[in-house]
Design a protein around this motif. Sequence first.
Motif, PDB file in Angstrom:
ATOM      1  N   LEU A 188       0.842  -1.182   0.000  1.00  0.00           N
ATOM      2  CA  LEU A 188       0.000   0.000   0.000  1.00  0.00           C
ATOM      3  C   LEU A 188       0.886   1.243   0.000  1.00  0.00           C
ATOM      4  N   SER A 189       0.750   2.067  -1.020  1.00  0.00           N
ATOM      5  CA  SER A 189       1.545   3.288  -1.129  1.00  0.00           C
ATOM      6  C   SER A 189       0.898   4.443  -0.380  1.00  0.00           C
ATOM      7  N   HIS A 190      -0.375   4.739  -0.713  1.00  0.00           N
ATOM      8  CA  HIS A 190      -1.090   5.791  -0.011  1.00  0.00           C
ATOM      9  C   HIS A 190      -2.583   5.661  -0.299  1.00  0.00           C
ATOM     10  N   ILE A 191      -3.368   6.447   0.443  1.00  0.00           N
ATOM     11  CA  ILE A 191      -4.822   6.440   0.317  1.00  0.00           C
ATOM     12  C   ILE A 191      -5.264   7.711  -0.391  1.00  0.00           C
ATOM     13  N   VAL A 192      -6.222   7.568  -1.305  1.00  0.00           N
ATOM     14  CA  VAL A 192      -6.819   8.725  -1.964  1.00  0.00           C
ATOM     15  C   VAL A 192      -8.331   8.642  -1.805  1.00  0.00           C
ATOM     16  N   ALA A 193      -8.981   9.787  -1.970  1.00  0.00           N
ATOM     17  CA  ALA A 193     -10.435   9.825  -1.837  1.00  0.00           C
ATOM     18  C   ALA A 193     -11.100   9.200  -3.046  1.00  0.00           C
ATOM     19  N   ASP A 194     -12.182   8.514  -2.774  1.00  0.00           N
ATOM     20  CA  ASP A 194     -13.025   7.913  -3.803  1.00  0.00           C
ATOM     21  C   ASP A 194     -14.403   8.541  -3.677  1.00  0.00           C
ATOM     22  N   GLU A 195     -15.086   8.700  -4.794  1.00  0.00           N
ATOM     23  CA  GLU A 195     -16.445   9.240  -4.728  1.00  0.00           C
ATOM     24  C   GLU A 195     -17.335   8.392  -3.832  1.00  0.00           C
ATOM     25  N   HIS A 196     -16.954   7.115  -3.642  1.00  0.00           N
ATOM     26  CA  HIS A 196     -17.758   6.197  -2.831  1.00  0.00           C
ATOM     27  C   HIS A 196     -17.046   5.815  -1.536  1.00  0.00           C
ATOM     28  N   GLY A 197     -16.015   6.542  -1.152  1.00  0.00           N
ATOM     29  CA  GLY A 197     -15.288   6.236   0.079  1.00  0.00           C
ATOM     30  C   GLY A 197     -13.809   6.521  -0.087  1.00  0.00           C
ATOM     31  N   LEU A 198     -12.987   5.514   0.226  1.00  0.00           N
ATOM     32  CA  LEU A 198     -11.549   5.636   0.085  1.00  0.00           C
ATOM     33  C   LEU A 198     -11.014   4.544  -0.829  1.00  0.00           C
ATOM     34  N   SER A 199      -9.907   4.839  -1.492  1.00  0.00           N
ATOM     35  CA  SER A 199      -9.228   3.854  -2.322  1.00  0.00           C
ATOM     36  C   SER A 199      -7.752   3.851  -1.986  1.00  0.00           C
ATOM     37  N   GLY A 200      -7.130   2.692  -2.192  1.00  0.00           N
ATOM     38  CA  GLY A 200      -5.705   2.578  -1.973  1.00  0.00           C
ATOM     39  C   GLY A 200      -4.952   2.548  -3.280  1.00  0.00           C
ATOM     40  N   VAL A 201      -3.770   3.172  -3.271  1.00  0.00           N
ATOM     41  CA  VAL A 201      -2.839   3.073  -4.397  1.00  0.00           C
ATOM     42  C   VAL A 201      -1.765   2.071  -3.984  1.00  0.00           C
ATOM     43  N   TRP A 202      -1.638   0.998  -4.751  1.00  0.00           N
ATOM     44  CA  TRP A 202      -0.747  -0.107  -4.421  1.00  0.00           C
ATOM     45  C   TRP A 202       0.370  -0.180  -5.453  1.00  0.00           C
ATOM     46  N   SER A 203       1.545  -0.580  -5.022  1.00  0.00           N
ATOM     47  CA  SER A 203       2.671  -0.655  -5.948  1.00  0.00           C
ATOM     48  C   SER A 203       3.576  -1.819  -5.593  1.00  0.00           C
ATOM     49  N   GLY A 204       4.408  -2.219  -6.543  1.00  0.00           N
ATOM     50  CA  GLY A 204       5.349  -3.308  -6.297  1.00  0.00           C
ATOM     51  C   GLY A 204       6.274  -3.519  -7.471  1.00  0.00           C
ATOM     52  N   GLN A 205       7.337  -4.256  -7.231  1.00  0.00           N
ATOM     53  CA  GLN A 205       8.298  -4.624  -8.258  1.00  0.00           C
ATOM     54  C   GLN A 205       8.593  -6.106  -8.167  1.00  0.00           C
ATOM     55  N   GLN A 206       8.895  -6.703  -9.306  1.00  0.00           N
ATOM     56  CA  GLN A 206       9.219  -8.125  -9.349  1.00  0.00           C
ATOM     57  C   GLN A 206      10.297  -8.350 -10.403  1.00  0.00           C
ATOM     58  N   TYR A 207      11.347  -9.072 -10.016  1.00  0.00           N
ATOM     59  CA  TYR A 207      12.387  -9.449 -10.974  1.00  0.00           C
ATOM     60  C   TYR A 207      11.982 -10.742 -11.671  1.00  0.00           C
ATOM     61  N   ILE A 208      11.938 -10.690 -12.993  1.00  0.00           N
ATOM     62  CA  ILE A 208      11.600 -11.843 -13.822  1.00  0.00           C
ATOM     63  C   ILE A 208      12.558 -11.827 -15.004  1.00  0.00           C
ATOM     64  N   GLU A 209      13.201 -12.931 -15.286  1.00  0.00           N
ATOM     65  CA  GLU A 209      14.209 -12.967 -16.346  1.00  0.00           C
ATOM     66  C   GLU A 209      13.687 -12.300 -17.618  1.00  0.00           C
ATOM     67  N   TYR A 210      14.538 -11.480 -18.235  1.00  0.00           N
ATOM     68  CA  TYR A 210      14.141 -10.627 -19.351  1.00  0.00           C
ATOM     69  C   TYR A 210      13.588 -11.410 -20.534  1.00  0.00           C
ATOM     70  N   TYR A 211      13.975 -12.677 -20.674  1.00  0.00           N
ATOM     71  CA  TYR A 211      13.548 -13.462 -21.828  1.00  0.00           C
ATOM     72  C   TYR A 211      12.216 -14.170 -21.594  1.00  0.00           C
ATOM     73  N   ARG A 212      11.674 -14.062 -20.401  1.00  0.00           N
ATOM     74  CA  ARG A 212      10.393 -14.724 -20.097  1.00  0.00           C
ATOM     75  C   ARG A 212       9.233 -13.794 -20.428  1.00  0.00           C
ATOM     76  N   HIS A 213       8.295 -14.289 -21.214  1.00  0.00           N
ATOM     77  CA  HIS A 213       7.105 -13.520 -21.581  1.00  0.00           C
ATOM     78  C   HIS A 213       6.054 -13.678 -20.481  1.00  0.00           C
ATOM     79  N   ILE A 214       5.660 -12.552 -19.894  1.00  0.00           N
ATOM     80  CA  ILE A 214       4.825 -12.596 -18.704  1.00  0.00           C
ATOM     81  C   ILE A 214       3.406 -12.129 -19.003  1.00  0.00           C
TER      82      ILE A 214
END
Length: 344
Positions: A188-214
């Motif tokens: 969870l990065s941070h919270i922002v307002a939603d017209e219907h309440g609150l929403s979360g902004v989520w982020s992440g990183q993942q190492y995957i070999e460059y030759y693998r099609h994901i």
Amino acid sequence: MKNKSLKVITSWLLVSVISFAAQAAEEVRLKHAHFTPYFENGFDSAELEGAVEVKNIGPNKQVWLHYQTASGEWLDHPAFYVGASHSGYENFAFRLPLEGSVAATQFAIKYQVNGQTYWDNNQQQNYQFNDYQQTNLAHQAVALDDAYRASSLITLTARARSQSSEDKVTMIYSDNNFQTSYRKELSLSHIVADEHGLSGVWSGQQYIEYYRHISFYLEYSDGQTSHVDNYYGKNYRLFDTGEQLGRGPLLQRYPQVYFRGGPTSWNSIPMTLIDDYTWSIVVYFDGTTDYKFDVYDDWSRNFGDNNNDGIADLNGANLTVNSAGSTRITFNSLSGAYQATLLH
């Protein structure tokens, strides 16, 4: 931003249009939308992304994001077909980069079919985003924001409803068409307002070999129920380094366009967005060879030319290059204009 001549300018303010246009709850509705202002650029640019669901009441339809610019002008930006929804409905999506003063953004959804225009204009209030209220997840609990691949490092962000301390957003990915899969929890990065309440902004990183099609999709859980964003059954994909989903200064009708043809044994090669709506690739042809444009890398939405007029047709006949050598292929996904230019 570059060439703006391809945008469709709307001559009336939204309130005057809607006064005589059909209002629609069943015909069209916004599924989700999120607004990403870029503070590092002095809050002078942003993205507006989302998805729309429309009732399939005719074969020839157009779905538009109808939005107001910083100067007060109302414009239309095309949403693109993604896939079928539940019975009798279809999904469309949009992504719009914005420039200038974007501290306040408002928009509506316009659906044209069978000579009729339907609106989802948030009950005549328009949808409105700013630096505080940035999401609307009324009909979809989780949605991809941006994803980018730099060699072996994949970085992504997502939006999800903020329901409880049990909230989790997970990237589920595979390199073999989901015969096997792996899970990466986002933070969870941070919270922002939603017209219907609150929403979360989520982020992440993942190492995957460059030759693998994901391929991947997102899963959101609040501890009791789970929801997914799998790009409406297509899943998201990041095959080559430099590929990205979202975030970029150029207008797009489709998130990606692929070249397929004789030079690649009809395998797909991603084209590069070089101007608003305009995709390009350089391919070596060794003689008379056919080719086509493919949007989703599965032939479900491909373009050829039925009457050889230089304007691509949906599911049209194969295109042809008649000379050997390196050739630049360009395709404007809004106008349909395409060109093959021999380089040497």
